[in-house]
Design a protein around this motif. Structure first.
Motif, short mmCIF file in Angstrom:
data_model
loop_
_atom_site.label_atom_id
_atom_site.label_comp_id
_atom_site.label_asym_id
_atom_site.label_seq_id
_atom_site.Cartn_x
_atom_site.Cartn_y
_atom_site.Cartn_z
N MET A 26 0.83 -1.21 0.00
CA MET A 26 0.00 0.00 0.00
C MET A 26 0.86 1.25 0.00
SD MET A 26 -2.99 -0.78 2.71
CE MET A 26 -4.37 -1.82 2.30
N ARG A 27 1.88 1.24 0.85
CA ARG A 27 2.74 2.41 0.90
C ARG A 27 3.41 2.64 -0.44
NH1 ARG A 27 6.83 1.47 5.17
NH2 ARG A 27 6.06 -0.66 5.24
N ALA A 28 3.83 1.52 -1.05
CA ALA A 28 4.51 1.64 -2.34
C ALA A 28 3.56 2.22 -3.39
CB ALA A 28 5.01 0.28 -2.78
N VAL A 29 2.32 1.70 -3.41
CA VAL A 29 1.36 2.18 -4.42
C VAL A 29 1.07 3.66 -4.21
CG1 VAL A 29 -0.99 1.94 -5.29
CG2 VAL A 29 0.35 -0.09 -4.75
N SER A 30 0.96 4.08 -2.93
CA SER A 30 0.64 5.48 -2.67
C SER A 30 1.79 6.39 -3.09
CB SER A 30 0.30 5.68 -1.20
OG SER A 30 1.47 5.72 -0.44
N ARG A 31 3.02 5.86 -3.06
CA ARG A 31 4.16 6.67 -3.51
C ARG A 31 4.10 6.87 -5.02
NH1 ARG A 31 7.69 9.07 0.36
NH2 ARG A 31 6.07 8.68 1.84
N ASP A 32 4.05 5.76 -5.72
CA ASP A 32 4.13 5.84 -7.17
C ASP A 32 3.42 4.65 -7.79
OD1 ASP A 32 4.87 5.84 -9.87
OD2 ASP A 32 6.58 7.12 -9.39
N PHE A 33 2.35 4.97 -8.44
CA PHE A 33 1.52 3.97 -9.08
C PHE A 33 2.29 3.07 -10.05
CE2 PHE A 33 -2.87 3.11 -10.31
CZ PHE A 33 -3.51 3.49 -9.14
N GLU A 34 2.90 3.72 -11.05
CA GLU A 34 3.51 2.95 -12.14
C GLU A 34 4.69 2.14 -11.64
OE1 GLU A 34 2.66 6.25 -12.83
OE2 GLU A 34 0.91 5.70 -14.06
N THR A 35 5.55 2.77 -10.86
CA THR A 35 6.75 2.07 -10.40
C THR A 35 6.36 0.85 -9.59
OG1 THR A 35 7.67 4.28 -10.21
CG2 THR A 35 9.02 2.47 -9.41
N ALA A 36 5.35 1.03 -8.70
CA ALA A 36 4.91 -0.10 -7.90
C ALA A 36 4.47 -1.25 -8.79
CB ALA A 36 3.78 0.33 -6.98
N GLN A 37 3.76 -0.88 -9.85
CA GLN A 37 3.29 -1.89 -10.78
C GLN A 37 4.48 -2.61 -11.44
OE1 GLN A 37 0.48 0.08 -13.23
NE2 GLN A 37 -0.78 -1.74 -13.50
N LEU A 38 5.49 -1.82 -11.79
CA LEU A 38 6.68 -2.39 -12.42
C LEU A 38 7.40 -3.35 -11.49
CD1 LEU A 38 8.18 0.65 -14.32
CD2 LEU A 38 7.15 -1.39 -15.30
N MET A 39 7.31 -3.06 -10.19
CA MET A 39 7.99 -3.90 -9.21
C MET A 39 7.20 -5.17 -8.91
SD MET A 39 10.70 -2.40 -8.50
CE MET A 39 11.21 -0.98 -9.44
N GLY A 40 6.09 -5.38 -9.61
CA GLY A 40 5.35 -6.62 -9.46
C GLY A 40 4.25 -6.58 -8.42
N ILE A 41 3.86 -5.38 -8.00
CA ILE A 41 2.76 -5.29 -7.03
C ILE A 41 1.44 -5.33 -7.80
CG2 ILE A 41 1.61 -3.78 -5.37
CD1 ILE A 41 4.40 -2.80 -4.60
N LYS A 42 0.53 -6.20 -7.35
CA LYS A 42 -0.77 -6.25 -8.02
C LYS A 42 -1.61 -5.10 -7.48
CE LYS A 42 -0.97 -11.25 -8.67
NZ LYS A 42 -0.29 -11.96 -7.58
N ILE A 43 -1.61 -4.00 -8.22
CA ILE A 43 -2.26 -2.82 -7.64
C ILE A 43 -3.75 -3.00 -7.46
CG2 ILE A 43 -0.56 -1.06 -8.27
CD1 ILE A 43 -2.55 -0.33 -10.53
N ASN A 44 -4.37 -3.81 -8.30
CA ASN A 44 -5.82 -3.97 -8.15
C ASN A 44 -6.19 -4.59 -6.82
OD1 ASN A 44 -6.77 -2.78 -10.44
ND2 ASN A 44 -6.50 -4.64 -11.67
N SER A 45 -5.43 -5.58 -6.40
CA SER A 45 -5.77 -6.21 -5.12
C SER A 45 -5.42 -5.28 -3.97
CB SER A 45 -5.11 -7.57 -4.97
OG SER A 45 -3.72 -7.42 -5.04
N VAL A 46 -4.37 -4.47 -4.15
CA VAL A 46 -4.02 -3.52 -3.09
C VAL A 46 -5.14 -2.49 -2.93
CG1 VAL A 46 -2.43 -1.68 -2.44
CG2 VAL A 46 -1.56 -3.82 -3.37
N ILE A 47 -5.64 -2.00 -4.08
CA ILE A 47 -6.70 -0.99 -4.02
C ILE A 47 -7.97 -1.60 -3.43
CG2 ILE A 47 -8.20 0.44 -5.45
CD1 ILE A 47 -5.71 0.85 -7.25
N SER A 48 -8.30 -2.82 -3.83
CA SER A 48 -9.47 -3.48 -3.26
C SER A 48 -9.33 -3.59 -1.75
CB SER A 48 -9.62 -4.88 -3.85
OG SER A 48 -10.02 -4.79 -5.18
N MET A 49 -8.13 -3.95 -1.31
CA MET A 49 -7.88 -4.09 0.13
C MET A 49 -8.16 -2.76 0.85
SD MET A 49 -7.11 -6.43 2.13
CE MET A 49 -6.91 -6.42 3.89
N THR A 50 -7.75 -1.66 0.21
CA THR A 50 -7.98 -0.35 0.80
C THR A 50 -9.47 -0.11 1.01
OG1 THR A 50 -6.22 0.32 -0.64
CG2 THR A 50 -7.33 2.05 0.56
N PHE A 51 -10.25 -0.45 -0.01
CA PHE A 51 -11.69 -0.25 0.10
C PHE A 51 -12.30 -1.18 1.15
CE2 PHE A 51 -11.15 2.26 -3.60
CZ PHE A 51 -12.23 3.12 -3.61
#
Lengths: 292, 392
Positions: A168-193
């Motif tokens: 989550m912290r990574a995604v909040s810093r930088d969307f694209e980079t986090a994605q490049l690092m292999g973070i599944k942003i969709n599940s992270v965002i779902s988790m936030t909700f």
């Protein structure tokens, strides 16, 4: 003197705690998506209605967990249906979508309930009456700040010390980079909700145990004030949201105590303007550094 | 393609217009009431009275022709902005006369629309003086707030109160109006008043109740919608307040009874009618018939709040319908203009007493019933009646 102020303070801290539980939902979603989730106040109201209907159909110890599950599911579905398809759209579109969801939920609730106020069921223990010094109140008033602090501490731990928190912290810093690092942003965002809706569900139980009438638009005011609290504390900052909410809750009640009842809401929103003018990032907001 | 669409749409409009074409022997009466929102519960009860009256007298004879009365019910959602749209719906439906509304604010908002369309309206339970005095097409069959406020102020004084705390909702014509008349009367009787207001959507009333305590109030007068009322009563109960809470006619509702039941809060309200008043035979007959009708229709019973307690607003709804029919008969026509011309001369001995209009359009009603919500049985206990003459 203290005897006179105590009841107001109690009410203020309790209302503040409830605002805080909603405000955390706002601030987390903003921190990660840069989206103000206007539908959050309505999810809070929906949780109230879930309880009204579930408690009528089944025993409370089944109904209460089910309310939390249903609310979380609602938050999750809203994100998937209304926000996810707009991930790459301009930020304005997704905000308009949030406003749309807010009105959709309100009108749905209006339609389903027939628009009449419903009486919230009596929850054991937290609806009980207690006396503190000269003030008599419900258990929920005293319990709310404690539960709020516990939940928020747990949340901060989760964000600091777990893998999903790190994501989550990574995604909040930088969307694209986090994605490049292999973070599944969709599940992270779902988790936030999911977390935001969970807190809204708990908040609604505490709130409606104190103020036992549920109407389709009842979440609008607490939702707006929680939003102000999130901005006041520095949107994106979780401890900021909690402190902001507590301050707003207490100030509101103190202003009513002084006799300016008519202006207590006006004060809340005037505060929003003042904060935005003098300290746009709020009390604990992160400083924005220009990216080169 | 677009042209075809346009043609289809145009055809549909023509067809719907044709479908709405007037049936020669039908007269439409508009029912302008809230079925949702803050006053939805009360609005539904008023509609019940109108529907019951319609089930008893479904036709009216104009000249030699018998007309069937068709009720056109709209929901004004207890909101002044929605009320205008609802009123316009009634006007475009071509109603001859309008009944309602529960709530003065919505009546005043709708009144402008009715006046413009020159459709007469009969207010059943809206008590703010402005409803009729500001609108030439509004008549009214209940008492008004200057009277009601005075009655409650006198009653509060009789109960030994000297310091009153008046709590009203900002922007609600009924609430602020009645609060003002109460304050005026209470102060002229030698009492002191602290008045405060809350905004729409307020749920937290603890600060207000604390203010009442610190102001040393021995009575709280809080005329407001039933939704706010149940919140106020609930919070007063959890704070263990020892002063009685009083309000106007709106609070005579099952919502209040449910809120009061099992607590120690004393709630008084004034109202138009008492179902156990046996002195009026028309009323006794109405009460018996209405209860039977409610119990025979489960849907109606639900709309009445799940019990067969006869609310004053149902009685007023019934009287409103009957007065409307009298006016139609007197006019000898279904045209709104003729009915409006005939209304001032209409007199009727109704469930809630004799009805005759003064030059403003208000019925000359001068009796209020004061009731206490029983915390154990969950019913209203009759306390006393009060007339203007009693007040001296």
């Amino acid at each position: 003197m203290f005897d006179r102020i105590l009841p107001y303070l109690l009410a203020g801290i309790s209302v503040g705690g409830q605002y805080a539980l909603i405000a955390v939902g706002y601030t987390m979603v903003y921190g990660i998506l840069r989206l103000i989730n206007f539908a959050h106040g309505d999810i809070f109201t929906a949780a109230g209605f879930f309880m009204v209907y579930f408690a009528a159909a089944m025993p409370l110890y089944v109904a209460a967990p089910l309310v939390v599950v249903a609310t979380v599911l609602l938050g999750f579905v809203v994100e998937r249906v209304a926000y996810k398809p707009l991930r790459s759209a301009p930020r304005m579109s997704i905000m308009i979508s949030a406003i749309g969801v807010s009105y959709l939920l309100q009108n749905l609730m209006w339609y389903v309930t027939g628009g009449l106020a419903k009486q919230y069921p009596v929850l054991p223990w937290i609806s009980e009456q207690i006396t503190i010094g000269p003030a008599s109140t419900k258990m929920a008033t005293v319990v709310t700040p404690v539960i709020t602090v516990l939940l928020v501490v747990a949340l901060v731990m989760l964000i600091k010390h777990t893998k999903i928190g790190m994501a989550m912290r990574a995604v909040s810093r930088d969307f694209e980079t986090a994605q490049l690092m292999g973070i599944k942003i969709n599940s992270v965002i779902s988790m936030t909700f999911v977390i935001g809706s969970f807190l809204a569900a708990i908040g609604s139980m505490l709130y409606f145990s104190n103020y036992t009438t549920v109407t389709p638009t009842i979440g609008a005011m607490p939702g707006l004030k929680a939003f102000v609290a999130a901005v006041f504390g520095g949107i994106g900052s979780i401890p900021g949201a909690v402190i902001g909410a507590m301050l707003i809750g207490i100030c509101e009640n103190v202003i009513k105590a002084v006799g300016y009842t008519t202006f207590s809401d006006a004060f809340t929103f005037a505060l929003l303007i003042v904060v935005l003018v003098f300290k746009p990032t709020g009390l604990f907001g992160e400083k924005t550094s220009e990216k080169v | 393609m677009k042209k075809v669409m346009a043609l289809v749409l145009a055809l549909m409009m023509v067809l719907t217009c044709a479908a709405f074409a007037e049936d020669a022997n039908v007269i439409k009466i508009g029912v302008f009431e809230p079925a949702s929102g803050d006053n939805g519960a009360g609005g539904k009860q008023e509609v019940l009275g109108i529907e019951y009256a319609n089930s008893l007298v479904p036709t009216v004879t104009i000249g030699d022709t018998e007309y069937t009365v068709e009720l056109v019910v709209v929901d004004n959602q207890s909101q002044t902005d929605k009320a205008v749209t609802a009123a316009q719906t009634l006007v475009s439906e071509g109603v001859s006369v309008v009944l309602g509304s529960y709530g003065s604010g919505v009546s005043m908002a709708g009144g402008e629309v009715f006046a413009q369309a020159q459709v007469p309206a009969i207010g059943c339970s809206c008590t703010n003086p402005g409803v009729t005095s500001l609108c030439d097409y509004y008549w009214r069959i209940c008492y008004i707030d200057p009277f009601q406020g005075t009655v409650m102020a006198n009653f509060a004084m009789e109960q030994g109160a000297q310091n009153a705390y008046v709590l009203t909702q900002l922007g609600d014509d009924y609430s602020t109006g009645l609060g003002f008349y109460f304050q005026q009367a209470f102060e002229s009787l030698g009492g002191t008043v602290v008045a405060e207001t809350f905004t729409e959507g307020t749920s937290d009333f603890t600060a207000y109740l604390n203010n009442a305590i610190s102001a040393g109030a021995d009575v709280v007068f809080a005329p407001s919608s039933t939704t706010s009322a149940s919140l106020i009563i609930n919070q007063a109960a959890s704070m263990n307040v020892d002063f009685p809470i009083m309000a106007g006619d709106t609070w005579e509702s099952s919502v209040i009874l449910d809120a009061v039941k099992g607590t120690s809060v004393q709630v008084y309200c004034s109202t138009f009618f008492d179902e156990r008043d046996e002195s009026n035979t028309v009323a006794a007959e109405f009460v018996a018939g209405f209860k039977e009708w409610l119990n025979a229709n489960p849907d109606k019973l639900t709309n009445n709040g799940g019990n067969d307690i006869v609310a004053a607003v149902s009685a007023l709804g019934y009287d409103g319908y009957m007065v409307a029919l009298e006016a139609v008969k007197a006019a000898g026509s279904a045209s709104p203009a003729d009915i409006a011309a005939a209304l001032p001369g209409v007199t009727y001995d109704g469930v809630t007493g004799a009805i005759a209009f003064d030059e403003i359009g208000d019925a000359q009603k001068d009796m209020a019933y004061i009731k206490l919500a029983n915390t154990e049985t969950g019913e209203f206990d009759f306390v006393k009646t009060q007339t203007v003459a009693d007040l001296g």
